[in-house]
Design a protein around this motif. Structure first.
Motif, PDB file in Angstrom:
ATOM      1  N   TRP A 202     -81.772  39.957 -53.015  1.00  0.00           N
ATOM      2  CA  TRP A 202     -81.124  41.240 -53.314  1.00  0.00           C
ATOM      3  C   TRP A 202     -80.803  41.340 -54.805  1.00  0.00           C
ATOM      4  O   TRP A 202     -80.984  42.395 -55.420  1.00  0.00           O
ATOM      5  N   ASN A 217     -83.475  51.360 -49.159  1.00  0.00           N
ATOM      6  CA  ASN A 217     -82.193  51.746 -48.581  1.00  0.00           C
ATOM      7  C   ASN A 217     -82.282  53.073 -47.840  1.00  0.00           C
ATOM      8  O   ASN A 217     -81.533  53.310 -46.886  1.00  0.00           O
ATOM      9  N   SER A 277     -73.765  53.979 -40.378  1.00  0.00           N
ATOM     10  CA  SER A 277     -72.825  53.230 -41.233  1.00  0.00           C
ATOM     11  C   SER A 277     -73.361  51.853 -41.616  1.00  0.00           C
ATOM     12  O   SER A 277     -72.812  51.194 -42.506  1.00  0.00           O
ATOM     13  N   ARG A 278     -74.427  51.392 -40.979  1.00  0.00           N
ATOM     14  CA  ARG A 278     -74.961  50.062 -41.277  1.00  0.00           C
ATOM     15  C   ARG A 278     -75.591  50.030 -42.670  1.00  0.00           C
ATOM     16  O   ARG A 278     -76.303  50.941 -43.062  1.00  0.00           O
ATOM     17  N   THR A 279     -75.379  48.936 -43.369  1.00  0.00           N
ATOM     18  CA  THR A 279     -76.068  48.715 -44.632  1.00  0.00           C
ATOM     19  C   THR A 279     -77.452  48.140 -44.351  1.00  0.00           C
ATOM     20  O   THR A 279     -77.732  47.676 -43.233  1.00  0.00           O
ATOM     21  N   LEU A 280     -78.308  48.138 -45.354  1.00  0.00           N
ATOM     22  CA  LEU A 280     -79.632  47.547 -45.187  1.00  0.00           C
ATOM     23  C   LEU A 280     -79.513  46.058 -44.862  1.00  0.00           C
ATOM     24  O   LEU A 280     -80.255  45.529 -44.024  1.00  0.00           O
ATOM     25  N   ASP A 282     -77.092  44.629 -43.237  1.00  0.00           N
ATOM     26  CA  ASP A 282     -76.699  44.554 -41.828  1.00  0.00           C
ATOM     27  C   ASP A 282     -77.925  44.690 -40.919  1.00  0.00           C
ATOM     28  O   ASP A 282     -78.080  43.958 -39.933  1.00  0.00           O
TER      29      ASP A 282
END
Length: 296
Positions: A202, A217, A277-280, A282
């Motif tokens: 990342w 994203n 609501s999830r991030t990448l 996650d």
């Protein structure tokens, strides 16, 4: 040719959004929803698509039929519509806008024309057209200009040639870039997670590939509930590339990635029901764990 009614096969995410645009601009849209899922029926209601019941009735009521389905269903639905055309005895314009190879669309053309219909090859690039100027529909074939009359009703239709297969070929090449990149990126991010190199990867991507990170994203989270449809699209791209002397294996592998995703908990969500609501990070962690669970 006067256009008053457009038949939609089928009013799912994309077909329903197209129908909604046409309705908002003064056209009537209809579909035959007898064997469709409850979700598709609800999407049709939301898009104000009228259910006429059968394909024969759809042919009778429509001036144009627009086929927007998963790739695997494209040939079968064309055969069913051809039977209806023969029974009704109506010369109708059939537009195949499915994500299929040029060779497949060329094989579908005579199914419709020998039944008495007219045929246009089309391809859709972009998301469901809920926002102006977000989605382009490319068309080819001798009757493409007839289909292009729907420009007057809110669709961005671009005629690129007189040959069947040109529009589908463009879609295959474009989707190879966008959805192929998404498949490769999903797989490599899962690999980094399993190698315990998430943070390092990342950091490097955010430093050297900022635009790519922004793209991922946006793209990967919205891909998840669509993965089941993209399996067939990758297989169609593989066939397209094989037909012009290139390797099929790249996109057979991409199909495998989407085949895996569709079986995970995230792949079983619907576009309107997914957790935004999830991030990448996650998402990649869940996909990696789901795959481990499904293989043990």
């Amino acid at each position: 040719m006067t256009i008053q009614t457009v038949g939609i096969l089928s009013p799912g995410d994309m077909g329903g959004a197209i129908a909604s645009v046409l309705n908002q601009n003064g056209l009537r849209t209809v579909s035959a929803l007898g064997d469709r899922s409850e979700r598709t029926k609800q999407l049709a209601i939301a898009a104000k698509v009228e259910n006429v019941g059968t394909l024969e009735k759809l042919v009778i009521e429509s001036d144009i039929i627009l086929s927007v389905l998963v790739p695997s269903a494209a040939t079968q639905i064309a055969k069913q519509v051809a039977v209806a055309i023969q029974k009704v005895g109506k010369n109708i314009l059939y537009v195949d806008a499915n994500a299929i190879s040029p060779e497949r669309v060329k094989a579908i053309q005579p199914i419709i024309e020998e039944a008495g219909g007219e045929f246009v090859d089309a391809s859709i690039i972009g998301p469901p057209p809920r926002q102006p100027n977000s989605t382009r529909i490319y068309a080819s074939g001798e009757k493409a200009e007839l289909f292009a009359k729907l420009r007057d009703y809110g669709l961005d239709i671009r005629v690129i040639g007189s040959e069947i297969g040109q529009a589908s070929g463009l879609k295959m090449c474009y989707a190879a870039l966008t959805k192929g990149l998404t498949a490769i990126s999903t797989e490599l991010l899962i690999a980094a997670h399993r190698l315990n190199l998430d943070a390092e990867l990342w950091q490097e991507i955010s430093t050297s590939q900022k635009e790519l990170l922004e793209y991922l994203n946006r793209q990967i989270p919205t891909m998840l509930p669509k993965a089941h449809r993209w399996v067939g699209e990758m297989e169609e791209i593989a066939d397209t590339f094989g037909a012009v002397g290139l390797t099929e294996r790249t996109f057979e592998g991409a199909a495998d990635v989407y085949r895996f995703v569709k079986e995970t908990s995230l792949g079983k969500e619907t576009p309107e029901g997914r957790d935004t609501s999830r991030t990448l990070a996650d998402i990649i962690a869940i996909l990696s764990q789901d795959n481990i669970s499904s293989s043990t």
